[in-house]
Scaffold this active site. Structure first.
Site, PDB file in Angstrom:
ATOM      1  N   ASP A  32     -17.256  46.458  20.235  1.00 60.07           N
ATOM      2  CA  ASP A  32     -18.190  46.777  20.952  1.00 60.07           C
ATOM      3  C   ASP A  32     -17.885  47.395  22.312  1.00 60.07           C
ATOM      4  OD1 ASP A  32     -20.548  46.167  19.277  1.00 60.07           O
ATOM      5  OD2 ASP A  32     -21.563  45.090  20.808  1.00 60.07           O
TER       6      ASP A  32
ATOM      7  N   TYR B  58     -17.900  32.522  12.306  1.00 60.02           N
ATOM      8  CA  TYR B  58     -19.332  32.868  12.062  1.00 60.02           C
ATOM      9  C   TYR B  58     -20.084  32.325  10.574  1.00 60.02           C
ATOM     10  CZ  TYR B  58     -19.339  36.164  15.597  1.00 60.02           C
ATOM     11  OH  TYR B  58     -19.100  36.981  17.143  1.00 60.02           O
TER      12      TYR B  58
ATOM     13  N   ASP C 190      -7.293  38.035  24.784  1.00 57.96           N
ATOM     14  CA  ASP C 190      -7.660  37.951  26.334  1.00 57.96           C
ATOM     15  C   ASP C 190      -7.088  39.242  26.987  1.00 57.96           C
ATOM     16  OD1 ASP C 190      -5.558  36.377  25.853  1.00 57.96           O
ATOM     17  OD2 ASP C 190      -6.034  35.210  27.598  1.00 57.96           O
TER      18      ASP C 190
ATOM     19  N   ASP D  98     -15.887  41.434  16.784  1.00 56.26           N
ATOM     20  CA  ASP D  98     -17.263  41.617  17.047  1.00 56.26           C
ATOM     21  C   ASP D  98     -17.373  42.143  18.538  1.00 56.26           C
ATOM     22  OD1 ASP D  98     -20.231  41.658  17.323  1.00 56.26           O
ATOM     23  OD2 ASP D  98     -20.316  39.453  17.056  1.00 56.26           O
TER      24      ASP D  98
ATOM     25  N   LYS E 179      -5.280  34.547  19.146  1.00 56.34           N
ATOM     26  CA  LYS E 179      -5.304  33.861  20.153  1.00 56.34           C
ATOM     27  C   LYS E 179      -4.378  32.569  19.716  1.00 56.34           C
ATOM     28  CE  LYS E 179      -6.689  32.177  24.103  1.00 56.34           C
ATOM     29  NZ  LYS E 179      -6.277  32.969  25.437  1.00 56.34           N
TER      30      LYS E 179
END
Ligand code: NAD
Length: 352
Positions: A247, A137, A219, A243, A187
């Site tokens: 959520d 980001y 994943d 992020d 990952k």
């Protein structure tokens, strides 16, 4: 130690829900000093700046900040630098808040609010620790350019080992206050940055022999969160994965008015706020659910002031009012007692 709290009620339902959290904090009689400031749309109206200088001074001098919510249609057409959200980004940046803590708790009484089967989610209690200031980001270089006759978009994912170590410590420390399990999400099978992430987490683990560290690919973590979410205690991950996963985890609970959050700096100074927004559609009606803000205040007692007993007392009072059947409109179901914002705050006070 002084315990100075900067209270920023903000816009929309912000002032209503913050007032209830302040009421609860005062009732605990912990010698907390509280001072109010302006942030967001109200601050723009009064000063032209969503994060005015006076508020900056107040927030910097405080040990913790309690925030309601900011924004609303009235300010949506303002130039970008005057938007209420700018105030929020400004305070987060100025206070160097790099660790975002978002619990996803599903009280057994509210299990029907989740879209998942009650037996999968009832009693869920996860804490997601997300790194907030690094990763893809913020990484440079980034952009969209013409290359070989076509548009080319690119971003850069990176973490230094010290950035990983400091968020890792937050997760291990948080686990010590809970069920002593950390699941680090990466990952590493395709991204070198997250191989380093995993290596640094493994290097930290011996410093916390009382905490069990496991690893999971992102994943799989996304799958496991909906398949068997109760296997998790603390999950720690980078900015982008966090992020998305935070959520996902919060929606397991199905009730936005119940979700607190904390953002911490390296010295446990924190900004505490509900995960929801300013809910302009119900603002001023006295019907908003104040529990996310009250639970954010409980997180403040735990993480900034190290007052575990007082934090647990507030959380238990919330559990008690739910067991007693009190519900604001957002979590109401037939057979329970519908109450407004102030009545809910008063019920928590009585349960204390
Ligand atoms: P929202 O979270 O404000 O509202 C979404 C829905 O949930 C609405 O129907 C609302 O009534 C309901 N809701 C939210 N909190 C509730 C509560 N405590 N009790 C009962 N019901 C509740 O999201 P939105 O509608 O997308 O955004 C509204 C405004 O809030 C926008 O201006 C947005 O920019 C701002 N916002 C601010 C923050 C923040 O301050 N951290 C976060 C998100 C959105």
């Amino acid at each position: 130690m002084t315990k100075k709290i900067c209270v920023l009620p903000g816009d929309g339902i912000g002032p209503e829900i913050t007032a209830e959290a302040v009421k609860v904090l005062k009732a605990l009689d912990l010698g907390l000093e509280m001072e109010e400031g302006l942030l967001g749309g109200g601050a723009v109206d009064a000063t032209g700046n969503p994060y005015p200088e006076a508020t900056q001074k107040l927030a910097q001098a405080a040990d913790a900040v309690l925030l309601g919510a900011v924004g609303g249609p009235k300010w949506d057409s303002l130039p970008r630098e005057q938007r209420p959200e700018r105030g929020l980004l400004g305070i987060r940046k100025q206070l160097n808040l790099f660790a975002n803590l978002r619990p996803a708790i599903l009280y057994p009484e509210l299990a029907n609010a989740s879209t998942l089967k009650p037996e999968v989610v009832a009693g869920l209690d996860i804490l997601i620790v997300r790194e907030l200031t690094g990763d893809i980001y913020f990484g440079q270089p980034r952009g969209i350019e013409m290359r070989d006759g076509e548009r080319f978009g690119f971003n850069t994912m990176h973490y230094t080992e010290s950035e990983i170590r400091r968020i890792g410590r937050v997760a291990f420390e948080a686990a010590r206050k809970r069920n002593k399990k950390v699941c680090s999400v990466d990952k590493m099978n395709v991204l070198e940055t997250t191989q380093l992430w995993r290596d640094v987490m493994n290097e930290l683990a011996p410093e916390y022999p009382d905490v069990e560290l496991t690893h999971m690919l992102v994943d799989n973590a996304a799958m496991q969160l909906v398949k068997a979410p109760k296997q998790f205690d603390v999950m720690v991950t980078g900015n982008m994965f966090g992020d998305i996963l935070s959520d996902e985890a919060s929606m397991l609970t199905g009730s936005i008015g119940m979700l607190p959050s904390a953002s911490l700096d390296a010295n446990n100074k924190g900004l505490y706020e509900p995960s929801h927004g300013s809910a302009p559609d119900i603002a001023g009606k006295g019907v908003a659910n104040p529990l996310a803000t009250i639970l954010s205040a409980a997180m403040m007692l735990r993480y900034t002031f190290n007052l575990e007993e007082a934090a647990a007392k507030v959380e238990n009072a919330v559990k008690k009012v739910l067991a007693q059947g009190y519900r604001t409109g957002d979590i109401y179901e037939p057979g329970t007692t519908k109450v407004g914002t102030q009545e809910m705050g008063n019920a928590v006070l009585a349960a204390l």
